[in-house]
Design a protein around this motif. Structure first.
Motif: not given
Length: 297
Positions: A216-239, A265-269
């Motif tokens: 993902m490229t984020i257009t900032t006021s100076d230039s750009a930032a790039v972040i990349e999703p790499v792993k689904p977030c498996g959910r514990c009971p906190i939500p 993630l082997a069927g994890a939510i």
């Protein structure tokens, strides 16, 4: 068509919300802007509550952590909790070295002193199991490099502080809206995004598009930032824990179980994507900034 023209990105989004969680597993702070660092957003999970053995504790064991509300004020981290005087900590304060453990990682950190330790013990200890009556607050040592799992980063070097495993968590308002439709249809109350503790909430996309995009490229006021999703977030009971009351009920997890089991993630939510910082250390992210990405194939 101009052959030199740059093809439009597959996904056009905006940053709708920015959140940091200064103390791991305590409440978050929604910010209009935040500095991006190589480990995620500045001050995100820079502090962590630990037991007498240095093992991290979270809402999994102590749901009342959800009621501890941080704020930034005049170069300090201020913490409030029901029935407690506020605790004020200088953002650059640290005392004695302290070795702590977060999941499988033993990390060099700093103790935040007896006053902070007593504050957390007084608020969380009375209803805690015996081994969690005495607590301390640790500060991440910025000279330490805690690597993210290379199996998910494609072997690229990425680091984080006290987050579970990755520097950023990205979700979308459409994903939450989809969940709330299902909750209401089942006779439950809708929930807000605090349940999922994201850093970046995207607007202008379809439900769970964050699962399906590459960098993902984020257009900032100076230039750009790039972040990349790499792993689904498996959910514990906190939500399942209501961030306003710290009371847990199974509705969120039970509903996610009906449609968010993830074979990666082997069927994890899962809900949201863990992401790493590719470019943009020092860039300022702001609500409303444009985000572009292509589908991951």
């Amino acid at each position: 068509m101009n052959p030199a023209a740059t093809p439009a990105a597959d996904v056009q989004a905006t940053i709708e919300e920015l959140w940091v969680y200064p103390v791991k597993s305590c409440a978050g702070i929604q910010l209009p802007e935040a500095e991006l660092t190589e480990t995620g957003l500045l001050y995100d999970r820079a502090w962590m509550v630990v037991d007498a053995e240095g093992e991290f504790v979270s809402q999994r064991e102590l749901p009342r952590m959800a009621l501890i509300q941080p704020a930034f004020k005049m170069g300090q981290l201020m913490l409030r909790a029901p029935g407690m005087l506020s605790l004020h900590l200088a953002l650059d304060a640290a005392e004695d070295p302290l070795k702590v453990r977060v999941w499988d990682d033993a990390v060099e950190a700093y103790d935040m002193g007896d006053v902070a330790a007593q504050w957390f013990s007084d608020f969380l200890g009375p209803d805690a199991p015996a081994h969690l009556k005495r607590l301390r607050l640790a500060r991440f040592d910025p000279d330490v490099k805690r690597p993210c799992d290379p199996a998910w980063t494609g072997g690229r070097e990425a680091t984080t502080q006290f987050a579970d495993g990755f520097g950023l968590l990205v979700t979308s308002s459409a994903s939450l809206a989809d969940l709330n439709v299902r909750l209401v249809a089942a006779g439950h109350a809708p929930v807000d995004m605090r349940r999922f503790r994201p850093n970046i909430v995207l607007g202008g996309v379809e439900s769970h598009d964050e699962d399906r995009v590459g960098a993902m490229t984020i257009t900032t006021s100076d230039s750009a930032a790039v972040i990349e999703p790499v792993k689904p977030c498996g959910r514990c009971p906190i939500p399942n824990i209501d961030p306003t009351t710290a009371i847990s009920s199974p509705a969120v997890g039970d509903t996610l179980q009906t449609y968010r089991q993830d074979p990666r993630l082997a069927g994890a939510i899962t809900f949201g994507m863990n992401a790493i910082v590719i470019e943009g250390d020092g860039q300022i992210l702001r609500a409303g900034q444009k985000v572009t990405a292509d589908w991951r194939f």
